[in-house]
Design a protein around this motif. Structure first.
Motif, PDB file in Angstrom:
ATOM      1  N   GLU A 104      21.302  43.174  -1.217  1.00  0.00           N
ATOM      2  CA  GLU A 104      22.321  43.520  -0.229  1.00  0.00           C
ATOM      3  C   GLU A 104      22.242  42.720   1.070  1.00  0.00           C
ATOM      4  O   GLU A 104      23.264  42.348   1.615  1.00  0.00           O
ATOM      5  CB  GLU A 104      22.261  45.018   0.089  1.00  0.00           C
ATOM      6  CG  GLU A 104      22.378  45.908  -1.137  1.00  0.00           C
ATOM      7  CD  GLU A 104      23.714  45.802  -1.853  1.00  0.00           C
ATOM      8  OE1 GLU A 104      24.691  45.268  -1.291  1.00  0.00           O
ATOM      9  OE2 GLU A 104      23.799  46.254  -3.014  1.00  0.00           O
TER      10      GLU A 104
ATOM     11  N   TYR B 217      30.570  43.559   4.888  1.00  0.00           N
ATOM     12  CA  TYR B 217      29.100  43.477   4.889  1.00  0.00           C
ATOM     13  C   TYR B 217      28.481  44.527   5.813  1.00  0.00           C
ATOM     14  O   TYR B 217      27.594  45.273   5.394  1.00  0.00           O
ATOM     15  CB  TYR B 217      28.646  42.079   5.312  1.00  0.00           C
ATOM     16  CG  TYR B 217      27.150  41.851   5.236  1.00  0.00           C
ATOM     17  CD1 TYR B 217      26.574  41.253   4.118  1.00  0.00           C
ATOM     18  CD2 TYR B 217      26.311  42.221   6.283  1.00  0.00           C
ATOM     19  CE1 TYR B 217      25.208  41.036   4.052  1.00  0.00           C
ATOM     20  CE2 TYR B 217      24.947  42.011   6.221  1.00  0.00           C
ATOM     21  CZ  TYR B 217      24.401  41.417   5.104  1.00  0.00           C
ATOM     22  OH  TYR B 217      23.043  41.199   5.044  1.00  0.00           O
ATOM     23  N   THR B 218      28.940  44.602   7.069  1.00  0.00           N
ATOM     24  CA  THR B 218      28.325  45.546   8.006  1.00  0.00           C
ATOM     25  C   THR B 218      28.639  46.992   7.637  1.00  0.00           C
ATOM     26  O   THR B 218      27.804  47.876   7.843  1.00  0.00           O
ATOM     27  CB  THR B 218      28.724  45.261   9.471  1.00  0.00           C
ATOM     28  OG1 THR B 218      30.146  45.227   9.574  1.00  0.00           O
ATOM     29  CG2 THR B 218      28.150  43.941   9.945  1.00  0.00           C
TER      30      THR B 218
ATOM     31  N   LYS C 117      28.928  48.137   4.593  1.00  0.00           N
ATOM     32  CA  LYS C 117      28.002  48.450   3.505  1.00  0.00           C
ATOM     33  C   LYS C 117      26.571  48.573   4.036  1.00  0.00           C
ATOM     34  O   LYS C 117      25.818  49.449   3.609  1.00  0.00           O
ATOM     35  CB  LYS C 117      28.082  47.376   2.425  1.00  0.00           C
ATOM     36  CG  LYS C 117      27.345  47.749   1.166  1.00  0.00           C
ATOM     37  CD  LYS C 117      27.676  46.796   0.040  1.00  0.00           C
ATOM     38  CE  LYS C 117      27.061  47.284  -1.259  1.00  0.00           C
ATOM     39  NZ  LYS C 117      27.352  46.369  -2.367  1.00  0.00           N
ATOM     40  N   ALA C 118      26.202  47.715   5.002  1.00  0.00           N
ATOM     41  CA  ALA C 118      24.867  47.792   5.600  1.00  0.00           C
ATOM     42  C   ALA C 118      24.661  49.143   6.284  1.00  0.00           C
ATOM     43  O   ALA C 118      23.589  49.739   6.185  1.00  0.00           O
ATOM     44  CB  ALA C 118      24.661  46.651   6.590  1.00  0.00           C
TER      45      ALA C 118
ATOM     46  N   LEU D 130      22.374  39.011  -0.362  1.00  0.00           N
ATOM     47  CA  LEU D 130      23.411  38.878  -1.397  1.00  0.00           C
ATOM     48  C   LEU D 130      22.959  37.978  -2.551  1.00  0.00           C
ATOM     49  O   LEU D 130      23.657  37.052  -2.953  1.00  0.00           O
ATOM     50  CB  LEU D 130      24.722  38.361  -0.784  1.00  0.00           C
ATOM     51  CG  LEU D 130      25.288  39.188   0.371  1.00  0.00           C
ATOM     52  CD1 LEU D 130      26.533  38.518   0.937  1.00  0.00           C
ATOM     53  CD2 LEU D 130      25.582  40.613  -0.069  1.00  0.00           C
TER      54      LEU D 130
ATOM     55  N   LEU E 236      29.812  37.026   8.776  1.00  0.00           N
ATOM     56  CA  LEU E 236      29.405  37.790   7.596  1.00  0.00           C
ATOM     57  C   LEU E 236      30.610  38.063   6.696  1.00  0.00           C
ATOM     58  O   LEU E 236      31.731  38.175   7.186  1.00  0.00           O
ATOM     59  CB  LEU E 236      28.771  39.118   8.018  1.00  0.00           C
ATOM     60  CG  LEU E 236      27.389  39.014   8.639  1.00  0.00           C
ATOM     61  CD1 LEU E 236      26.977  40.358   9.242  1.00  0.00           C
ATOM     62  CD2 LEU E 236      26.371  38.560   7.608  1.00  0.00           C
TER      63      LEU E 236
ATOM     64  N   LEU F 176      24.089  34.652   0.742  1.00  0.00           N
ATOM     65  CA  LEU F 176      24.498  34.878   2.126  1.00  0.00           C
ATOM     66  C   LEU F 176      24.377  33.581   2.915  1.00  0.00           C
ATOM     67  O   LEU F 176      23.352  32.907   2.872  1.00  0.00           O
ATOM     68  CB  LEU F 176      23.622  35.954   2.777  1.00  0.00           C
ATOM     69  CG  LEU F 176      23.991  36.278   4.216  1.00  0.00           C
ATOM     70  CD1 LEU F 176      25.327  37.023   4.269  1.00  0.00           C
ATOM     71  CD2 LEU F 176      22.897  37.091   4.878  1.00  0.00           C
TER      72      LEU F 176
END
Length: 192
Positions: free
Chosen positions: A129, A153-154, A156-157, A132, A149, A136
């Motif tokens: 994650e 992405y953020t 999901k983070a 990736l 990003l 990434l």
């Protein structure tokens, strides 16, 4: 990107019993803590990202570049001096997270009983994650021209971080219960 095939050097069996419960249950669960598990010994020094600390990205087109480690560390809010307001906010957030991620739905609690296994969970999340699977894009060691990003992405983070901190809370509570059960049983044995 190559990943380390061995267990990280800084994991010591039984670490949770020596006064580092919060570190073992919380920090070990985080992908940010596991970013350093990427084996960069074979990379030229200029391409090493130092556990995400030298890997610069931009969360969106308008943002300034920040390091990847900070992207993950910042998902649950920034560090603040504890006061009554922030304590209430933290308690409210903990209650919300416990509701969103109930203990009964956390299969990881049964299959991963040790700090070592929690650390390896975090390592897998870092690979899958945070980096990736090696796809990434980031700028190493410089903030200029840091790539943006990927979309989502953020978000999901944040979802991963919220789940992981909730698991860490359950694990810390379980460790404390076990330690308290042992410590209360010891005086009984001594008096017999």
């Amino acid at each position: 990107m190559r990943t380390c095939d061995r267990q990280p050097d800084h994991i010591h069996p039984g670490e949770g019993r020596d006064g580092q419960l919060a570190h073992s249950s919380g920090g070990r669960c985080s992908p940010a803590a596991s970013l350093c598990f990427v084996d960069q010994r074979r990379l030229p020094r200029a391409r090493r990202d130092r556990g995400g600390n030298s890997a610069f990205v931009r969360p969106d087109k308008q943002s300034k570049a920040i390091n990847l480690h900070m992207v993950w560390d910042s998902q649950l809010g920034g560090a603040r001096v504890a006061d009554a307001g922030s304590s209430r906010e933290a308690l409210n957030k903990a209650i919300l997270l416990e509701t969103e991620h109930p203990r009964v739905a956390a299969a990881e609690l049964q299959k991963s009983p040790s700090p070592e296994s929690w650390s390896l969970e975090g390592r897998e999340l870092a690979i899958q994650e945070a980096y990736l699977h090696g796809n990434l894009r980031y700028a190493v060691g410089k903030q200029l021209n840091a790539p943006v990003l990927p979309e989502g992405y953020t978000k999901k983070a944040r979802a991963i971080s919220e789940r992981r901190v909730t698991l860490a809370g359950y694990r810390l509570a379980d460790m404390l219960k076990r330690l308290l059960a042992v410590s209360t049983a010891e005086p009984e044995r001594a008096s017999n």
